[in-house]
Scaffold this active site. Sequence first.
Site, mmCIF file in Angstrom:
data_model
loop_
_atom_site.group_PDB
_atom_site.id
_atom_site.type_symbol
_atom_site.label_atom_id
_atom_site.label_comp_id
_atom_site.label_asym_id
_atom_site.label_seq_id
_atom_site.Cartn_x
_atom_site.Cartn_y
_atom_site.Cartn_z
ATOM 1 N N ASN A 143 -3.538 -16.094 24.199
ATOM 2 C CA ASN A 143 -2.087 -16.025 24.392
ATOM 3 C C ASN A 143 -1.460 -16.767 23.223
ATOM 4 O OD1 ASN A 143 0.559 -16.228 25.143
ATOM 5 N ND2 ASN A 143 0.197 -17.538 26.930
ATOM 6 N N TRP A 144 -0.939 -16.002 22.278
ATOM 7 C CA TRP A 144 -0.442 -16.640 21.050
ATOM 8 C C TRP A 144 0.929 -17.273 21.212
ATOM 9 C CZ3 TRP A 144 -2.048 -12.384 16.921
ATOM 10 C CH2 TRP A 144 -3.448 -12.324 16.892
ATOM 11 N N LYS A 145 1.548 -17.032 22.366
ATOM 12 C CA LYS A 145 2.884 -17.602 22.628
ATOM 13 C C LYS A 145 3.825 -17.260 21.463
ATOM 14 C CE LYS A 145 0.681 -20.903 25.649
ATOM 15 N NZ LYS A 145 0.676 -22.192 26.308
ATOM 16 N N HIS B 232 3.189 -16.372 33.540
ATOM 17 C CA HIS B 232 2.760 -17.599 32.851
ATOM 18 C C HIS B 232 3.679 -18.743 33.273
ATOM 19 C CE1 HIS B 232 1.915 -20.529 29.749
ATOM 20 N NE2 HIS B 232 0.764 -19.896 29.583
ATOM 21 N N GLU C 38 5.062 -20.975 31.681
ATOM 22 C CA GLU C 38 6.245 -21.166 30.822
ATOM 23 C C GLU C 38 7.349 -20.185 31.213
ATOM 24 O OE1 GLU C 38 4.019 -20.966 27.156
ATOM 25 O OE2 GLU C 38 3.081 -22.878 27.693
ATOM 26 N N GLU D 12 -4.195 -21.588 35.542
ATOM 27 C CA GLU D 12 -3.774 -22.492 34.472
ATOM 28 C C GLU D 12 -3.041 -23.687 35.076
ATOM 29 O OE1 GLU D 12 -3.553 -20.044 30.537
ATOM 30 O OE2 GLU D 12 -1.574 -20.191 31.415
ATOM 31 N N GLY E 78 -1.554 -27.116 26.781
ATOM 32 C CA GLY E 78 -1.032 -27.671 25.545
ATOM 33 C C GLY E 78 -1.036 -29.183 25.509
ATOM 34 N N SER F 266 -5.911 -25.995 27.590
ATOM 35 C CA SER F 266 -6.674 -26.786 26.614
ATOM 36 C C SER F 266 -8.156 -26.412 26.563
ATOM 37 C CB SER F 266 -6.506 -28.286 26.870
ATOM 38 O OG SER F 266 -5.140 -28.646 26.784
ATOM 39 N N GLY G 32 -4.594 -20.730 24.628
ATOM 40 C CA GLY G 32 -3.361 -20.894 23.872
ATOM 41 C C GLY G 32 -3.648 -21.380 22.462
ATOM 42 N N GLY G 33 -3.474 -22.665 22.240
ATOM 43 C CA GLY G 33 -3.588 -23.241 20.898
ATOM 44 C C GLY G 33 -4.850 -22.848 20.139
HETATM 45 P P1 13P Z 1 -3.451 -24.147 25.636
HETATM 46 O O1 13P Z 1 -4.796 -23.509 25.447
HETATM 47 O O2 13P Z 1 -2.711 -24.350 24.339
HETATM 48 O O3 13P Z 1 -3.502 -25.357 26.493
HETATM 49 O O4 13P Z 1 -2.555 -23.067 26.440
HETATM 50 C C1 13P Z 1 -3.080 -22.466 27.548
HETATM 51 C C2 13P Z 1 -2.189 -21.366 27.950
HETATM 52 O O5 13P Z 1 -1.068 -21.589 28.371
HETATM 53 C C3 13P Z 1 -2.684 -19.987 27.808
HETATM 54 O O6 13P Z 1 -1.855 -19.088 28.454
#
Ligand code: 13P
Length: 250
Positions: free
Chosen positions: A9-11, A95, A97, A167, A173, A212, A233-234
Amino acid sequence: MRRPLVAGNWKMNGSRNSIETLLEGIKRGMDSVQQAEVAVCPPFVYIPLAQKELAGSGVAWGGQDMSIESSGAFTGETAASMLLDFGCSYAIVGHSERREYHRESDEQVARKYMAARGAGLKPIFCVGETLEEREQGITEAVIARQIDALIDLDGVESLRDGVIAYEPVWAIGTGETATPEQAQDVHAFIRARVAAQNADVAEGLRILYGGSMKPGNAAELIAKPDIDGGLIGGAALKAEDFLAICRAAN
Ligand code: 13P
């Protein structure tokens, strides 16, 4: 046997240049990935780039969200049919967010899931508790509420061959990962909740962990019996790290 799925998920990250480099890097490293199904979810505007780079590569792509509606006067929204038009297989829905910053309710998320599936996309249905909720000891109640919203609206069959991502919001993050045991406990709870309605659907359901996840902890997490991959994510923004997580499922 459930085939593991590792999805990035590149956000809201990247540029045309950086995304081309990332896509090329992932494509180049795919030879080393034996077991996992791999997918990436770039920002909407870069989906055509993903299609161009990834077609025929074995890597799937998808959206990070989508509209409940199928077309019409919904400024800023993107329909499932539009994602399909650019070869998407997946769409992330619910998600944390989106739930937090866009006030998406359990019911809206469930309706997005239905809209995605109805159109022929594979939705990745995100659930998870906040730190406050975990500290209050209501993690399972929160997850149950989020999943029941979908089952109540669309029935347990809607989860057949489905994908749920657990999640924990406090792990997203933050660099703080759920321990493999903490994650496994919630994954087992999710599967049992679905199994109570249909054991067969529960058995085929892929439950991904997100929060993470990185090369250093992926193998230990994915080794757990109810952890069927990751939503990253990251660490999905660097081809080498992402590929290392994909290889953790080998
Ligand atoms: P991180 O891997 O950056 O913690 O993010 C997880 C995430 O929200 C994937 O959707």
